[in-house]
Design an enzyme around this catalytic site. Structure first.
Site, PDB file in Angstrom:
ATOM      1  N   VAL A  63       0.817  -1.224   0.000  1.00 38.62           N
ATOM      2  CA  VAL A  63       0.000   0.000   0.000  1.00 38.62           C
ATOM      3  C   VAL A  63       0.851   1.275   0.000  1.00 38.62           C
ATOM      4  CG1 VAL A  63      -1.991  -1.134   1.069  1.00 38.62           C
ATOM      5  CG2 VAL A  63      -0.352   0.114   2.529  1.00 38.62           C
ATOM      6  N   ASN A  89      -6.775  -1.817   6.237  1.00 36.01           N
ATOM      7  CA  ASN A  89      -6.325  -2.439   7.491  1.00 36.01           C
ATOM      8  C   ASN A  89      -4.805  -2.497   7.615  1.00 36.01           C
ATOM      9  OD1 ASN A  89      -6.470  -4.579   9.801  1.00 36.01           O
ATOM     10  ND2 ASN A  89      -5.316  -5.575   8.161  1.00 36.01           N
ATOM     11  N   TYR A 155       3.117   6.808  14.779  1.00 31.67           N
ATOM     12  CA  TYR A 155       1.916   5.949  14.777  1.00 31.67           C
ATOM     13  C   TYR A 155       0.697   6.754  15.223  1.00 31.67           C
ATOM     14  CZ  TYR A 155      -0.898   1.698  15.580  1.00 31.67           C
ATOM     15  OH  TYR A 155      -1.872   0.717  15.549  1.00 31.67           O
ATOM     16  N   LYS A 159      -2.525   7.613  12.821  1.00 31.74           N
ATOM     17  CA  LYS A 159      -3.871   7.109  13.129  1.00 31.74           C
ATOM     18  C   LYS A 159      -4.850   8.269  13.391  1.00 31.74           C
ATOM     19  CE  LYS A 159      -3.015   2.623  12.782  1.00 31.74           C
ATOM     20  NZ  LYS A 159      -3.638   1.794  11.741  1.00 31.74           N
TER      21      LYS A 159
HETATM   22  N1  LIG Z   1      -2.633  -5.511  17.124  1.00 34.51           N
HETATM   23  C1  LIG Z   1      -3.010  -4.454  17.821  1.00 34.51           C
HETATM   24  O1  LIG Z   1      -2.893  -4.432  19.061  1.00 34.51           O
HETATM   25  C2  LIG Z   1      -3.626  -3.267  17.116  1.00 34.51           C
HETATM   26  C3  LIG Z   1      -4.183  -2.247  17.902  1.00 34.51           C
HETATM   27  C4  LIG Z   1      -4.757  -1.153  17.272  1.00 34.51           C
HETATM   28  C5  LIG Z   1      -4.761  -1.067  15.891  1.00 34.51           C
HETATM   29  N2  LIG Z   1      -4.211  -2.071  15.152  1.00 34.51           N
HETATM   30  C6  LIG Z   1      -4.215  -1.908  13.701  1.00 34.51           C
HETATM   31  O2  LIG Z   1      -4.742  -3.067  13.088  1.00 34.51           O
HETATM   32  C7  LIG Z   1      -4.233  -3.164  11.759  1.00 34.51           C
HETATM   33  C8  LIG Z   1      -3.793  -4.591  11.494  1.00 34.51           C
HETATM   34  O3  LIG Z   1      -2.690  -4.904  12.319  1.00 34.51           O
HETATM   35  P1  LIG Z   1      -2.468  -6.332  12.995  1.00 34.51           P
HETATM   36  O4  LIG Z   1      -2.365  -6.092  14.451  1.00 34.51           O
HETATM   37  O5  LIG Z   1      -3.427  -7.314  12.482  1.00 34.51           O
HETATM   38  O6  LIG Z   1      -0.976  -6.628  12.485  1.00 34.51           O
HETATM   39  P2  LIG Z   1      -0.301  -7.837  11.708  1.00 34.51           P
HETATM   40  O7  LIG Z   1       1.135  -7.461  11.639  1.00 34.51           O
HETATM   41  O8  LIG Z   1      -0.673  -9.145  12.305  1.00 34.51           O
HETATM   42  O9  LIG Z   1      -0.960  -7.740  10.255  1.00 34.51           O
HETATM   43  C9  LIG Z   1      -0.685  -6.658   9.399  1.00 34.51           C
HETATM   44  C10 LIG Z   1      -0.620  -7.138   7.954  1.00 34.51           C
HETATM   45  O10 LIG Z   1      -0.360  -5.999   7.146  1.00 34.51           O
HETATM   46  C11 LIG Z   1       0.603  -6.359   6.174  1.00 34.51           C
HETATM   47  N3  LIG Z   1       1.337  -5.169   5.717  1.00 34.51           N
HETATM   48  C12 LIG Z   1       2.316  -4.500   6.371  1.00 34.51           C
HETATM   49  N4  LIG Z   1       2.777  -3.502   5.601  1.00 34.51           N
HETATM   50  C13 LIG Z   1       2.065  -3.554   4.437  1.00 34.51           C
HETATM   51  C14 LIG Z   1       2.090  -2.798   3.251  1.00 34.51           C
HETATM   52  N5  LIG Z   1       2.974  -1.800   3.078  1.00 34.51           N
HETATM   53  N6  LIG Z   1       1.213  -3.106   2.270  1.00 34.51           N
HETATM   54  C15 LIG Z   1       0.348  -4.144   2.409  1.00 34.51           C
HETATM   55  N7  LIG Z   1       0.303  -4.913   3.511  1.00 34.51           N
HETATM   56  C16 LIG Z   1       1.146  -4.617   4.520  1.00 34.51           C
HETATM   57  C17 LIG Z   1       1.513  -7.368   6.862  1.00 34.51           C
HETATM   58  O11 LIG Z   1       2.211  -8.189   5.922  1.00 34.51           O
HETATM   59  C18 LIG Z   1       0.503  -8.151   7.706  1.00 34.51           C
HETATM   60  O12 LIG Z   1       0.015  -9.279   7.002  1.00 34.51           O
HETATM   61  C19 LIG Z   1      -3.117  -2.124  11.658  1.00 34.51           C
HETATM   62  O13 LIG Z   1      -3.574  -1.000  10.937  1.00 34.51           O
HETATM   63  C20 LIG Z   1      -2.828  -1.766  13.093  1.00 34.51           C
HETATM   64  O14 LIG Z   1      -2.323  -0.463  13.244  1.00 34.51           O
HETATM   65  C21 LIG Z   1      -3.636  -3.169  15.730  1.00 34.51           C
END
Ligand SMILES: NC(=O)c1ccc[n+]([C@@H]2O[C@H](COP(=O)([O-])OP(=O)(O)OC[C@H]3O[C@@H](n4cnc5c(N)ncnc54)[C@H](O)[C@@H]3O)[C@@H](O)[C@H]2O)c1
Length: 253
Positions: A63, A89, A155, A159
């Site tokens: 992305v 996401n 971050y 966000k």
């Molecule tokens: N895990 C948490 O505690 C948490 C809390 C709040 C928000 N979030 C948000 O949830 C979303 C998903 O995160 P997650 O926790 O599932 O993490 P994760 O690392 O398990 O999954 C993220 C996915 O995004 C992919 N990714 C990373 N960079 C990318 C890019 N440049 N282009 C396309 N894909 C890419 C990765 O390969 C991975 O498969 C994120 O936006 C994160 O900020 C997560």
């Protein structure tokens, strides 16, 4: 089923929250585009969905790259005939860097993935939604997108920007039948911490203190996916331009 005949693109769908959303949407009848940078993990998710009787294709898309975002949406239209639901996401964290220690390249990378990528994906998908007169956009923000002490500076800024993007698009296109909402998860059990290196220990300490105020253990990714299903379906027809915190009460502190 709640998403019968809908076409959904989910970015970052090879792991964690995105994977849970892709799987739940497919179970609810959507044709799903599983987009990610991790090719091997994409195949596993796509195979799992198709083996369970759903319909999914995988697209390798970074992305951060405009051409990848364009191709991702074009492939959805080519394979399934349109785009009804877009879930932005894909996201990364920022090693809890304080403003004193954040490097330009880290700042730019975090903003490019967490904010510019979603802007471009919406810009490219919107014409297909406008043609149909309906569409649902769901941006995965964070508790760090509505408070100041739950992540590093890049971050947190990315966000907060994503929340602004959500409100602007939701408001501007409300009369065209497009809804744009965000989810602000608290801690979720995913692979996101694996990508962090060279942590700012001062920033990390503040985060850990904040994490202690989350009222529950970290969520299972499916607990975020169910909120994303609500926002994609007609159940949330009058919900637009807003942020739903799914954080066990964390941001209420
Ligand atoms: N895990 C948490 O505690 C948490 C809390 C709040 C928000 N979030 C948000 O949830 C979303 C998903 O995160 P997650 O926790 O599932 O993490 P994760 O690392 O398990 O999954 C993220 C996915 O995004 C992919 N990714 C990373 N960079 C990318 C890019 N440049 N282009 C396309 N894909 C890419 C990765 O390969 C991975 O498969 C994120 O936006 C994160 O900020 C997560």
């Amino acid at each position: 089923m709640k998403l019968d005949n809908k076409v959904a693109i989910v970015t970052g769908a090879a792991s964690g929250v995105g994977k849970a959303i892709a799987e739940l949407y497919a179970k609810e009848g959507a044709k799903v585009v599983v987009a990610d940078i991790n090719e091997g993990a994409i195949s596993a998710v796509v195979d799992g969905i198709n083996a369970a009787g759903g319909a999914a294709i995988g697209v390798v898309a970074n992305v951060m790259k405009e051409e990848d975002v364009q191709a991702m949406v074009d492939k959805a239209v080519e394979a399934f005939g349109g785009v009804d639901i877009l879930v932005n996401n894909a996201g990364i964290m920022d090693n809890f860097r304080l403003i004193e220690t954040v490097e330009d390249d880290l700042w730019e990378r975090v903003l490019a993935i967490n904010l510019t990528g979603p802007m471009r994906a919406i810009r490219k998908s919107l014409p297909f939604m406008l043609t149909k007169g309906e569409g649902a956009i769901i941006n995965i923000a964070s508790a760090a997108g509505i408070t100041g002490g739950k992540g590093g500076v890049a971050y947190t800024s990315s966000k907060h920007g994503l929340v602004g993007l959500t409100k602007n698009v939701g408001f501007m296109y409300a009369k065209s039948g497009i809804r744009c909402n965000a989810i602000a998860p608290g801690g979720v059990m995913t692979n996101i911490s694996n990508t962090m290196t060279n942590l700012d220990m001062n920033g990390m300490q503040v985060f850990q203190e904040a994490a202690g105020t989350q009222r529950r253990e970290p969520a299972d990714p499916m607990e975020i996916a169910t909120v994303a299903l609500f926002l994609a379906s007609n159940d949330s027809h009058f919900v637009n331009g807003t942020v739903i915190a799914a954080d066990g009460g964390w941001t209420a502190y």
